[in-house]
Design a protein around this motif. Structure first.
Motif, short mmCIF file in Angstrom:
data_model
loop_
_atom_site.label_atom_id
_atom_site.label_comp_id
_atom_site.label_asym_id
_atom_site.label_seq_id
_atom_site.Cartn_x
_atom_site.Cartn_y
_atom_site.Cartn_z
N VAL A 131 78.88 45.97 71.77
CA VAL A 131 78.71 44.51 71.75
C VAL A 131 78.57 44.09 70.29
N ASP A 132 78.73 42.83 70.05
CA ASP A 132 78.58 42.33 68.69
C ASP A 132 77.12 42.08 68.34
N ARG A 133 76.37 41.67 69.33
CA ARG A 133 74.95 41.52 69.07
C ARG A 133 74.17 41.39 70.37
N PHE A 134 72.89 41.61 70.25
CA PHE A 134 71.99 41.39 71.37
C PHE A 134 71.08 40.22 71.02
N ALA A 135 70.73 39.44 72.02
CA ALA A 135 69.69 38.44 71.83
C ALA A 135 68.44 38.99 72.51
N ILE A 136 67.34 39.01 71.79
CA ILE A 136 66.11 39.61 72.32
C ILE A 136 65.02 38.54 72.39
N ALA A 137 64.39 38.45 73.54
CA ALA A 137 63.25 37.53 73.67
C ALA A 137 61.98 38.36 73.58
N THR A 138 61.05 37.96 72.73
CA THR A 138 59.80 38.70 72.60
C THR A 138 58.71 37.98 73.40
N ARG A 139 57.72 38.76 73.79
CA ARG A 139 56.64 38.15 74.57
C ARG A 139 55.84 37.17 73.73
N ARG A 140 55.54 37.59 72.50
CA ARG A 140 54.74 36.73 71.62
C ARG A 140 55.52 36.54 70.31
N PRO A 141 55.87 35.31 69.97
CA PRO A 141 56.62 35.06 68.73
C PRO A 141 55.95 35.66 67.51
N ALA A 142 54.64 35.78 67.55
CA ALA A 142 53.92 36.32 66.40
C ALA A 142 54.30 37.78 66.14
N ASP A 143 54.80 38.45 67.20
CA ASP A 143 55.15 39.87 67.05
C ASP A 143 56.56 40.08 66.49
N ASP A 144 57.27 38.97 66.25
CA ASP A 144 58.68 39.08 65.86
C ASP A 144 58.89 40.00 64.66
N THR A 145 58.04 39.86 63.66
CA THR A 145 58.23 40.64 62.43
C THR A 145 58.17 42.13 62.74
N GLY A 146 57.21 42.52 63.54
CA GLY A 146 57.08 43.94 63.90
C GLY A 146 58.28 44.42 64.68
N VAL A 147 58.75 43.60 65.61
CA VAL A 147 59.92 43.98 66.42
C VAL A 147 61.13 44.14 65.52
N ILE A 148 61.31 43.19 64.60
CA ILE A 148 62.45 43.25 63.69
C ILE A 148 62.41 44.53 62.86
N ARG A 149 61.22 44.87 62.38
CA ARG A 149 61.10 46.07 61.55
C ARG A 149 61.46 47.32 62.35
N ARG A 150 60.98 47.35 63.59
CA ARG A 150 61.25 48.54 64.43
C ARG A 150 62.74 48.66 64.73
N VAL A 151 63.38 47.51 64.97
CA VAL A 151 64.84 47.55 65.26
C VAL A 151 65.58 47.99 64.00
N ASP A 152 65.22 47.44 62.86
CA ASP A 152 65.90 47.80 61.60
C ASP A 152 65.74 49.28 61.28
N ASP A 153 64.55 49.79 61.60
CA ASP A 153 64.28 51.20 61.28
C ASP A 153 64.95 52.16 62.26
N ALA A 154 65.42 51.61 63.39
CA ALA A 154 65.94 52.49 64.44
C ALA A 154 67.14 53.28 63.96
N ALA A 155 68.06 52.62 63.26
CA ALA A 155 69.25 53.34 62.82
C ALA A 155 70.03 52.52 61.81
N PHE A 156 70.84 53.22 61.04
CA PHE A 156 71.74 52.56 60.11
C PHE A 156 72.76 51.76 60.94
N GLY A 157 73.10 50.61 60.44
CA GLY A 157 74.12 49.84 61.13
C GLY A 157 73.56 48.73 62.00
N PHE A 158 72.24 48.71 62.18
CA PHE A 158 71.62 47.63 62.94
C PHE A 158 70.87 46.72 61.99
#
Lengths: 309, 397
Positions: A131-158
């Motif tokens: 897919v070209d991208r995923f849209a992700i809904a988080t439970r608490r908007p305040a957690d967005d930064t942490g979620v973004i960091r975890r996704v970025d750290d998951a693998a090269f190319g994301f």
């Protein structure tokens, strides 16, 4: 029908492929369409499940209103869908017709959009399980930064982006246009200010004999200045009210014209209270200023000179 | 004589005249800008398209060049087909893709737009230093790429096309030699760009890009009508859409029509403002000098002389304001162009406002015509005064 097939083939291709060559805007909008194609086609096809079931093996698709109008297509019509121009393609049935969203980023592109299930699109364009991208809904908007960091750290190319950042990036075009409009607005304000100043000065200058008569009758300089300034202010106010009406009518004409040209429900011109306040305030200040300058010049001149004696 | 009288009349009310000249100047500046805007985009786009002499672009069917990620398959077969036409003297196949430079000197990975090109044709860029794209591994980059990566000519670049998350390995990894620095015509102003041999980029991108290109550029023999060759391409290769410069300009008109319409509307308003301003001022000036004009007529000055003098007065205000306005217009055009230059994806060589002497002459001509017209009504009023009645009324007043 061949033209329709060719166009559909192109659209499938467009929907499948994010833009390249520095076309960030295009890439984002196409990715939007891929995401929307999943969401909307599910929603739309559910709404017309009876027809879709009747269509049996045909791929359910949703087309936009512009395409339906231009190609004379209706819900239930069958078309061929291919990823390459000239290819035989697969049978598809139109299960929904969508209206175009009021999205400024799509105004100038004038593209047709078709939406289909993600798996159907992946199969037809050989995209595999991608897919070209995923849209992700988080439970608490305040957690967005942490979620973004975890996704970025998951693998090269994301790369994860907050929706707000994407909105800022994709609205760059409109911010540029907005800055351009403001600059043009600045120039027109200067031109109209000079025009207004000139007209009001002339208007007051025309009263030189009246002012002379008032002064000879014993009316004080202060009263003369006040009356001239009030008159100029009143003229500016009435002119602004008329200008507001003309501007409002102009705005209606602009919206009517460009909505027709671009076939969109977008509002191209909006008369807001802030804009009216700016226009009225500016003309009032200029009117009062011009009246004051002209009145002070007049009362300094001896009344008999004003009368030409 | 007439000029002296007109000058005296203008100097008599200096504040009013200064405001009139300032008003006309702003109107002239806006008019010049709008004339430049209405023609500048087309001129700039035409120049950009023809910068390397390629009159035709051939894109996937129904698309514009690089408007999507759609590509053309069996590219070599299409090249063979195009070569059948003797009017086509050069073909430049181009593939666009994204690549990542690993372990750059700058310390961070650099994501860059990559162009797979035929180095012998050099259709997308102009070489500024070093040597051409060539062999299987010689690449050239633009200044933005060099700045982001810290790379220098002669360096070996570790470049990948992507990452396979399942195998946890890079895909399409190549070691390329940075052979030169180039200025790219069609990529965004601040975008990092790397050009490498077409076959290398196709191989890096894997099976999905095998023998595929994003577009072809074709150069047509001198004296041959490009639109005729375009029609031939559309017939000979139904899988593609050929675009000549004239048809590309039509697309630009369609997409950027808003700016042209804005230019016409604002240009019209500028003319109207200049016209009204001069008409009003000259009319008021005539009204104030009505006694003078009646005396001139009484001592034998002809109607034609009075008309000419008043028209010259309006014209003098207009010309003074217009000359000042043209200078202001050039400055404001630069400011407006720099604002619009921030459009995302806009090539650095593209301009919205292009100064042409023709545009300046057109603005001057329009405003001078407006100035002459503005003087006609007050001049007609002054020339048709009843002399005796006016003199009596002025004497009583």
């Amino acid at each position: 029908m061949h033209a329709v097939i060719g166009r559909l083939a192109l659209l499938a291709l467009l929907s499948a492929a994010p833009a390249a060559h520095g076309q960030d805007r295009g890439r984002d909008s196409v990715r939007d369409s891929v995401r929307d194609s999943v969401r909307d086609s599910v929603r739309d096809s559910a709404g017309v499940s009876t027809r879709a079931a009747a269509a049996a093996a045909a791929i359910p698709i949703a087309i936009d209103q512009q395409m339906a109008e231009d190609a004379g297509l209706r819900i239930g019509d069958h078309v061929a869908l291919a990823s390459e121009p000239g290819a035989v393609g697969d049978s598809a049935v139109i299960v929904a017709i969508t209206t175009q969203a009021a999205d400024p980023s799509e105004v100038a592109r004038r593209e047709y959009r078709i939406r289909l299930h993600l798996a159907d699109l992946q199969t037809r364009v050989g995209y595999g399980d991608r897919v070209d991208r995923f849209a992700i809904a988080t439970r608490r908007p305040a957690d967005d930064t942490g979620v973004i960091r975890r996704v970025d750290d998951a693998a090269f190319g994301f790369r994860a982006w907050p929706s707000a950042d994407i909105a800022v990036r994709t609205s760059q075009t409109f911010r540029v246009v907005s800055r351009f409009h403001r600059a043009i607005g600045g120039i027109t304000i200067v031109a109209s200010a000079i025009f207004l100043l000139c007209i009001l000065l002339l208007k007051v200058e025309e009263r030189r004999r009246d002012v002379a008569a008032l002064r000879l009758m014993g009316i004080s300089r202060r009263s003369v200045v006040t009356s001239v300034v009030l008159e100029a202010g009143l003229i500016a106010l009435v002119g602004s009210a008329l200008g507001t009406i003309v501007g409002w009518i102009g705005s209606l004409v602009i919206n009517w014209h460009y909505r027709g040209v671009y076939r969109t429900p977008l509002a191209f011109s909006i008369v807001t209270p802030g804009i009216v306040a700016l226009a009225v305030g500016l003309s009032l200040v200029l009117g009062l200023g011009a009246g004051l300058i002209a009145a002070l010049r007049l009362v300094r001149v001896p009344p008999l000179t004003l009368l030409g004696r | 004589m007439r000029l002296t009288l007109a000058a005296a009349s203008i100097v008599r009310a200096p504040l009013r005249s200064a405001l009139a000249i300032a008003g006309v100047a702003v109107a002239a500046a806006l008019l010049l800008d709008m004339v430049m805007l209405s023609s500048g985009m087309r001129e700039s786009f035409r120049t950009m398209l023809l910068v390397r002499g390629f009159q035709l672009r051939i894109a996937p069917k129904g698309t514009l060049p690089f408007d999507s990620e759609a590509t053309i398959g069996d590219a070599s077969a299409i090249v063979d087909a195009l070569r059948q036409n003797r009017d086509i003297i050069a073909i430049s196949p181009v593939l666009g893709a994204q690549v990542h430079l690993l372990a750059a000197r700058s310390g961070a990975d650099v994501t860059s737009f990559a162009l797979g090109v035929d180095g012998a044709v050099e259709g997308d860029y102009e070489l500024e230093a070093g040597t051409q794209v060539g062999g299987t591994d010689r690449a050239v980059a633009n200044a933005a790429f060099l700045a982001a990566s810290g790379a220098r000519i002669g360096d070996t670049l570790d470049v990948v096309a992507g990452f396979d998350p399942q195998l946890r390995s890079y895909t399409g990894r190549r070691h390329l030699v940075l052979a030169g620095r180039a200025r790219f015509y069609y990529t965004a102003a601040r975008q990092a760009v790397l050009a490498l041999p077409l076959a290398t980029l196709q191989a890096m991108a894997g099976s999905s890009r095998r023998d595929r290109v994003s577009l072809f550029m074709a150069r047509v023999r001198d004296g041959v009508e490009p639109d005729r060759v375009r029609d031939w391409v559309d017939r000979a290769v139904p899988r593609v859409s050929a675009l000549s410069v004239s048809s590309a300009l039509k697309q630009v008109d369609a997409r950027m029509g808003y700016f042209r319409q804005l230019a016409f509307i604002l240009g019209g308003i500028s003319l109207a403002v200049g016209f009204l301003l001069v008409t009003t001022l000259v009319t008021v000036s005539v009204n104030e000098r009505i006694g003078e004009i009646a005396v001139m007529r009484a001592i034998g000055v002809s109607r034609a002389h009075v008309v000419r003098q008043i028209v010259v007065e309006g014209l003098a205000l207009t010309v003074a304001g217009t000359i000042l306005g043209l200078a202001i217009g050039i400055v404001t055009a630069r400011v407006l162009n720099s604002i619009l230059g921030d459009f995302p994806g806009l090539p650095a060589s593209f301009s919205f406002f292009v100064f042409r002497a023709r545009a300046a002459w057109a603005s001057l001509g329009l405003l001078v015509a407006a100035g002459v017209l503005a003087g006609i009504y007050p001049a007609w009023r002054a020339a048709s005064l009843p002399i005796a009645a006016t003199l009596r009324r002025e004497a009583v007043a």
